[in-house]
Motif scaffolding. Sequence first.
Motif, PDB file in Angstrom:
ATOM      1  N   SER A 240      -0.830  41.190  74.032  1.00 43.92           N
ATOM      2  CA  SER A 240      -1.503  41.032  72.734  1.00 43.92           C
ATOM      3  C   SER A 240      -2.793  40.264  73.031  1.00 43.92           C
ATOM      4  O   SER A 240      -2.912  39.673  74.100  1.00 43.92           O
ATOM      5  CB  SER A 240      -0.628  40.234  71.767  1.00 43.92           C
ATOM      6  OG  SER A 240      -0.728  38.863  72.048  1.00 43.92           O
ATOM      7  N   LYS A 245      -7.960  35.656  71.010  1.00 37.89           N
ATOM      8  CA  LYS A 245      -8.229  35.321  69.607  1.00 37.89           C
ATOM      9  C   LYS A 245      -8.308  33.818  69.424  1.00 37.89           C
ATOM     10  O   LYS A 245      -9.079  33.323  68.609  1.00 37.89           O
ATOM     11  CB  LYS A 245      -7.254  35.996  68.652  1.00 37.89           C
ATOM     12  CG  LYS A 245      -5.813  35.640  68.725  1.00 37.89           C
ATOM     13  CD  LYS A 245      -5.088  36.376  67.589  1.00 37.89           C
ATOM     14  CE  LYS A 245      -3.604  36.226  67.638  1.00 37.89           C
ATOM     15  NZ  LYS A 245      -2.959  36.789  66.453  1.00 37.89           N
ATOM     16  N   ARG A 264       3.303  46.603  76.481  1.00 37.16           N
ATOM     17  CA  ARG A 264       4.458  45.880  77.033  1.00 37.16           C
ATOM     18  C   ARG A 264       5.330  46.866  77.800  1.00 37.16           C
ATOM     19  O   ARG A 264       5.713  47.905  77.259  1.00 37.16           O
ATOM     20  CB  ARG A 264       5.266  45.203  75.906  1.00 37.16           C
ATOM     21  CG  ARG A 264       4.426  44.143  75.237  1.00 37.16           C
ATOM     22  CD  ARG A 264       5.091  43.341  74.156  1.00 37.16           C
ATOM     23  NE  ARG A 264       4.040  42.609  73.439  1.00 37.16           N
ATOM     24  CZ  ARG A 264       4.185  41.949  72.312  1.00 37.16           C
ATOM     25  NH1 ARG A 264       5.362  41.885  71.727  1.00 37.16           N
ATOM     26  NH2 ARG A 264       3.170  41.335  71.754  1.00 37.16           N
ATOM     27  N   GLN A 278      -1.474  46.558  66.831  1.00 36.11           N
ATOM     28  CA  GLN A 278      -1.269  45.422  65.928  1.00 36.11           C
ATOM     29  C   GLN A 278      -2.497  45.218  65.058  1.00 36.11           C
ATOM     30  O   GLN A 278      -3.618  45.441  65.510  1.00 36.11           O
ATOM     31  CB  GLN A 278      -1.086  44.129  66.735  1.00 36.11           C
ATOM     32  CG  GLN A 278       0.227  44.017  67.443  1.00 36.11           C
ATOM     33  CD  GLN A 278       0.402  42.648  68.113  1.00 36.11           C
ATOM     34  OE1 GLN A 278      -0.568  41.918  68.331  1.00 36.11           O
ATOM     35  NE2 GLN A 278       1.632  42.313  68.423  1.00 36.11           N
ATOM     36  N   ASP A 280      -4.308  42.379  64.217  1.00 37.96           N
ATOM     37  CA  ASP A 280      -4.285  41.063  64.832  1.00 37.96           C
ATOM     38  C   ASP A 280      -5.271  40.146  64.103  1.00 37.96           C
ATOM     39  O   ASP A 280      -6.423  40.532  63.881  1.00 37.96           O
ATOM     40  CB  ASP A 280      -4.678  41.223  66.314  1.00 37.96           C
ATOM     41  CG  ASP A 280      -4.268  40.033  67.127  1.00 37.96           C
ATOM     42  OD1 ASP A 280      -3.177  39.499  66.877  1.00 37.96           O
ATOM     43  OD2 ASP A 280      -5.043  39.619  68.007  1.00 37.96           O
ATOM     44  N   HIS A 500       5.743  32.128  71.177  1.00 34.59           N
ATOM     45  CA  HIS A 500       5.019  32.105  72.456  1.00 34.59           C
ATOM     46  C   HIS A 500       4.572  30.677  72.725  1.00 34.59           C
ATOM     47  O   HIS A 500       4.637  29.836  71.823  1.00 34.59           O
ATOM     48  CB  HIS A 500       3.881  33.127  72.498  1.00 34.59           C
ATOM     49  CG  HIS A 500       2.901  33.026  71.379  1.00 34.59           C
ATOM     50  ND1 HIS A 500       2.249  31.860  71.053  1.00 34.59           N
ATOM     51  CD2 HIS A 500       2.472  33.947  70.490  1.00 34.59           C
ATOM     52  CE1 HIS A 500       1.452  32.074  70.025  1.00 34.59           C
ATOM     53  NE2 HIS A 500       1.577  33.326  69.653  1.00 34.59           N
ATOM     54  N   GLY A 537       3.682  35.252  63.638  1.00 27.10           N
ATOM     55  CA  GLY A 537       2.528  34.451  64.011  1.00 27.10           C
ATOM     56  C   GLY A 537       2.885  32.990  63.956  1.00 27.10           C
ATOM     57  O   GLY A 537       4.047  32.622  63.764  1.00 27.10           O
ATOM     58  N   SER A 538       1.859  32.155  64.146  1.00 24.46           N
ATOM     59  CA  SER A 538       2.118  30.722  64.154  1.00 24.46           C
ATOM     60  C   SER A 538       0.825  29.946  63.990  1.00 24.46           C
ATOM     61  O   SER A 538      -0.267  30.491  64.177  1.00 24.46           O
ATOM     62  CB  SER A 538       2.791  30.324  65.467  1.00 24.46           C
ATOM     63  OG  SER A 538       1.984  30.673  66.568  1.00 24.46           O
ATOM     64  N   ARG A 540      -1.254  27.223  65.883  1.00 25.04           N
ATOM     65  CA  ARG A 540      -1.309  27.020  67.337  1.00 25.04           C
ATOM     66  C   ARG A 540      -1.474  25.547  67.700  1.00 25.04           C
ATOM     67  O   ARG A 540      -1.965  24.752  66.905  1.00 25.04           O
ATOM     68  CB  ARG A 540      -2.482  27.788  67.958  1.00 25.04           C
ATOM     69  CG  ARG A 540      -2.828  29.103  67.315  1.00 25.04           C
ATOM     70  CD  ARG A 540      -1.715  30.114  67.421  1.00 25.04           C
ATOM     71  NE  ARG A 540      -2.161  31.402  66.872  1.00 25.04           N
ATOM     72  CZ  ARG A 540      -1.365  32.422  66.667  1.00 25.04           C
ATOM     73  NH1 ARG A 540      -0.074  32.348  66.927  1.00 25.04           N
ATOM     74  NH2 ARG A 540      -1.839  33.549  66.180  1.00 25.04           N
ATOM     75  N   GLY A 578      -2.621  32.095  63.277  1.00 30.96           N
ATOM     76  CA  GLY A 578      -2.804  33.522  63.045  1.00 30.96           C
ATOM     77  C   GLY A 578      -1.499  34.271  62.965  1.00 30.96           C
ATOM     78  O   GLY A 578      -0.416  33.672  62.891  1.00 30.96           O
ATOM     79  N   ILE A 579      -1.643  35.557  63.040  1.00 25.16           N
ATOM     80  CA  ILE A 579      -0.482  36.437  62.888  1.00 25.16           C
ATOM     81  C   ILE A 579      -0.859  37.810  63.413  1.00 25.16           C
ATOM     82  O   ILE A 579      -2.053  38.135  63.528  1.00 25.16           O
ATOM     83  CB  ILE A 579      -0.071  36.521  61.394  1.00 25.16           C
ATOM     84  CG1 ILE A 579       1.284  37.213  61.231  1.00 25.16           C
ATOM     85  CG2 ILE A 579      -1.139  37.218  60.553  1.00 25.16           C
ATOM     86  CD1 ILE A 579       1.912  37.023  59.876  1.00 25.16           C
ATOM     87  N   ALA A 580       0.134  38.621  63.755  1.00 24.58           N
ATOM     88  CA  ALA A 580      -0.125  40.023  64.081  1.00 24.58           C
ATOM     89  C   ALA A 580       0.903  40.868  63.342  1.00 24.58           C
ATOM     90  O   ALA A 580       2.102  40.537  63.332  1.00 24.58           O
ATOM     91  CB  ALA A 580      -0.012  40.233  65.584  1.00 24.58           C
TER      92      ALA A 580
HETATM   93  N1  ASP Z   1       0.254  37.442  69.540  1.00 30.06           N
HETATM   94  C1  ASP Z   1       1.452  37.280  68.765  1.00 30.06           C
HETATM   95  C2  ASP Z   1       2.382  38.489  69.004  1.00 30.06           C
HETATM   96  O1  ASP Z   1       1.944  39.515  69.498  1.00 30.06           O
HETATM   97  C3  ASP Z   1       1.201  37.180  67.321  1.00 30.06           C
HETATM   98  C4  ASP Z   1       0.579  35.891  66.958  1.00 30.06           C
HETATM   99  O2  ASP Z   1       1.132  34.840  67.247  1.00 30.06           O
HETATM  100  O3  ASP Z   1      -0.473  35.959  66.286  1.00 30.06           O
HETATM  101  O4  ASP Z   1       3.533  38.436  68.645  1.00 30.06           O
END
Ligand code: ASP
Length: 652
Positions: A240, A245, A264, A278, A280, A500, A537-538, A540, A578-580
């Motif tokens: 991702s 980002k 992946r 995504q 994103d 993550h 998402g989260s 950060r 953010g989020i995806a």
């Molecule tokens: N990059 C993360 C994912 O692909 C999404 C994010 O945390 O924005 O799950």
Amino acid sequence: MFCWFSRLCRGLSTPTRRTTQLIWSSASRRLVLSSQRRIPELSSFVARTNTCGELRSSHLGQEVTLCGWIQFRRQNIFLVLRDFHGLVQVVIPQDESAASVKKILCEAPMESVVQVSGTVISRPPGQENPKMPTGEIEIKVKTAKLLNSCKKLPFEIKDFMKKTEALRLQYRYLDLRSVQMQYNLRLRSQMVMKMREYLCNLHGFVDVETPTLFKRTPGGAKEFVIPSREPGKFYSLPQSPQQFKQLLMVGGLDRYFQVARCYRDEGSRPDRQPEFTQIDIEMSFVDQTGIQSLIEGLLQYSWPSDKDPVVVPFPSMPFAEALASYGTDKPDTRFGMKIVDISDMFRNTEVGFLQDALSKPQGTVKAICIHKGAKYLKRKDIESIRKFATDHFNEEVLPIFLKTNENWNSPVAKFIMEEQGLGLVKLLETQEEDVVLLTAGEHKRACSLMGKLRLECADLLEARGVVLRDPALFSFLWVVDFPLFLPKEENPQELESAHHPFTAPHPSDIHLLYTEPHKVRSQHYDLVLNGNEIGGGSIRIHNSELQHYVLATVLKEDVKLLSHLLQALDYGAPPHGGIALGLDRLMCLVTGAPSIRDVIAFPKSFRGHDLMSNAPDSIPPEELKPYHIQVSWPTDAETEKSSSNHPCRSES
Ligand code: ASP
């Protein structure tokens, strides 16, 4: 037929207010973007005057030129012509003077592509076809041109579901002619367009492309590796654009979005593809509620107009509750059948396996109640449920068939004391003809098993005609308050990130990070739709020291791989999050398609192959030389083993 297109167009053909938004300004210049929805011009720049699907009585007398594929021919008198917009009936001229036109239209095989010119006339009274949007008119042809002939097809375009998926993927360009694929891809395009409009034009997001050739990222999914010409050096395809980002936020971009391709190397499943898309998103100076409101607005704005509108705000559920009541972090909340903890009722039980489980720390007894299960579930269903539990969880599951007077039918009925029985009825709100499934074990494991059985039973009941999940219902749910770390499956002493490694801890749990990291909650949120995770998402970590501590001390990762990110966080990185959204999964649910492959133009098979072009393909050894790599060919036995270990052996 083809009314889907008018459904699709309805959204576009309703002109809405012109939206103009100042996106970015500086002392020297201003960039103003605008968007205006209007009726699309479908025949500009091309060799037709109209599309096949658009002609109506209002066009009577008009001279038109149409291009399309021959769908059907009747008695060499009528021909039905198809394009992406719909079908129209063409009258083949019978008079001697038009013999050449007749010859072209009568001899061209089905699915040949032709151009016809003629007049729009009304069908003779009684011959209108109310099922066709163009059913009141037909085209009196004057000239015709065979643009290209079609060979015998490997399958009929009309019978979408009747061919194997492998055949559809092999001839994807033909499969794309089907009504379903046309609808899915066009709806996808429309939704993405509306998302862009919402993000860029209404909320000032910037669409930024990030690299596809990248480097290995610690943790997470397996990555695809690309050789480079430097000996021993490889790129990796990004799972991702996560790092980019975040770096864009450090770079002051403030609101980023991208329709991003992600990779992946995990093998396909019905809801997975090795390459997927995504939506994103990343924002600076935002908190969890900010991101959630943005996404609710985005889905509401881009939702197809032929579906029930999206209701916001979406409900939220803590991860712990999702696990305890639904046995999963992506609960399908369209139906009940929730997992109930009945441990307290069985503390003094005589049933051996319950006793065993309860004597252990974390030992629990869990149950679900299948309403009217006795009526719909067969003996063999119960047997297969029990077998599933032993095969996959090494756990016992007991059924209890509820009958009047507590005269229950179950292998454990005689061990269930009266007050336990009454307690069960009360807690599970059981009624006559219900079936209770009961299991015992460690909390998480028992919940997870019950969660799987809950879904399995829902499928079984629905196969017998019980309506549990309304297909027209879209049930969104935020799952929140995840733990920051989870024990690794292969080595539970070690921790891995639940989302993550860049996810920030919950502010009130930061102190635990240094003492009891497994207890730290995170600022991670997932979006679930009808029991499918469609986004995550989260907020950060924007403090370099904290990020270093998480990577090096808690996760035991090689921080050198991420030194660029750690360094960037030290140069005034703003707080960000953010989020995806998984676009393929979202589209699959919106269109009701059986697989995400049905909403992707050129998907891969289960084994990650492109069945049309046969990718991945081999490369001659001399072409591998510049990359300083050599293939070490597996023996036959190894090949056999690897294909039998593959999760899904069938090609599609
Ligand atoms: N990059 C993360 C994912 O692909 C999404 C994010 O945390 O924005 O799950």
